[in-house]
Design an enzyme around this catalytic site. Structure first.
Site, short mmCIF file in Angstrom:
data_model
loop_
_atom_site.label_atom_id
_atom_site.label_comp_id
_atom_site.label_asym_id
_atom_site.label_seq_id
_atom_site.Cartn_x
_atom_site.Cartn_y
_atom_site.Cartn_z
CB ILE A 50 -0.62 0.28 1.21
CG1 ILE A 50 -2.07 -1.12 1.64
CG2 ILE A 50 -2.02 1.76 1.22
CD1 ILE A 50 -2.72 -1.53 0.58
CE1 TYR A 51 5.40 1.38 -3.47
CE2 TYR A 51 3.83 0.39 -3.87
CZ TYR A 51 5.25 0.85 -4.11
OH TYR A 51 6.29 -0.10 -4.50
CE1 TYR A 52 -2.13 5.77 4.07
CE2 TYR A 52 -0.07 3.80 3.15
CZ TYR A 52 -2.06 4.55 3.77
OH TYR A 52 -2.81 3.74 4.67
CB ALA A 103 -0.39 6.69 -4.22
#
Length: 178
Positions: A36-38, A103
């Site tokens: 999970i990208y932020y 994101a």
């Protein structure tokens, strides 16, 4: 820590597995990863070429910060920091409450092979296909690591140009200017 790696598309992962086996290299492990990208509230990581990732895998949860990519020979390098966390859900809540925005998600099945201090992974990435990554973590400059990575790619019969974009960038359809 400096991560130096090269990534290539692999049309037939069976050929790479066969070459690894011929060289006496066995798969160390296979695992599912969900990343999970932020994005930060105070700057756009897409513009600064940074990454903040929460990775869920068979061993637990890790948060990773990656600095901007730099070219080192035919490989790329970037500063990387990793920290294991007890609860990914709690970490994601903290990130969300402090303004970080989710994101994207990257899901893949990875096969890990170890050749001394070199990690080779065969990645089946959901929505993208199959790739090989050859990686060395080093404290020193990346030129020697890039040369070693190139030699291993050649030994494994990996052809084609290296891919400098991340799986996240590929999924989002963007490519930084490097």
């Amino acid at each position: 820590m400096l991560e130096v790696e090269a990534k290539f598309a692999v049309p037939d992962p069976g050929e790479v597995r066969a070459r690894l086996t011929q060289q006496g290299v066995r798969m160390a492990r296979r695992q599912q990863e969900r990343d999970i990208y932020y994005n930060a509230p105070h700057r756009d990581f897409g513009e600064t070429d940074e990454a903040l990732r929460v990775r869920y895998d068979d061993t637990g949860v890790t948060v990773t910060y990656k600095g901007p990519k730099i070219r080192v020979g035919s490989a790329k390098a970037r500063e990387e920091f990793n920290l294991s966390v007890a609860s990914g859900e709690t970490l994601e809540t903290i990130l969300s409450r402090t303004g970080f925005l989710r994101a994207a998600m990257v899901s893949k099945v990875r096969e890990f092979y170890e050749i001394g201090d070199v990690t080779v992974t065969l990645d089946d990435v959901e929505g993208l296909g199959t790739f090989i990554e050859i990686e060395i973590l080093t404290e020193a400059g990346g030129e020697d690591a890039a040369r070693r990575i190139g030699a291993i790619a050649k030994d494994l019969g990996v052809e084609g140009p290296p891919i400098y974009t991340s799986y996240l960038e590929m999924l989002l359809g963007s490519s930084p200017s490097d």
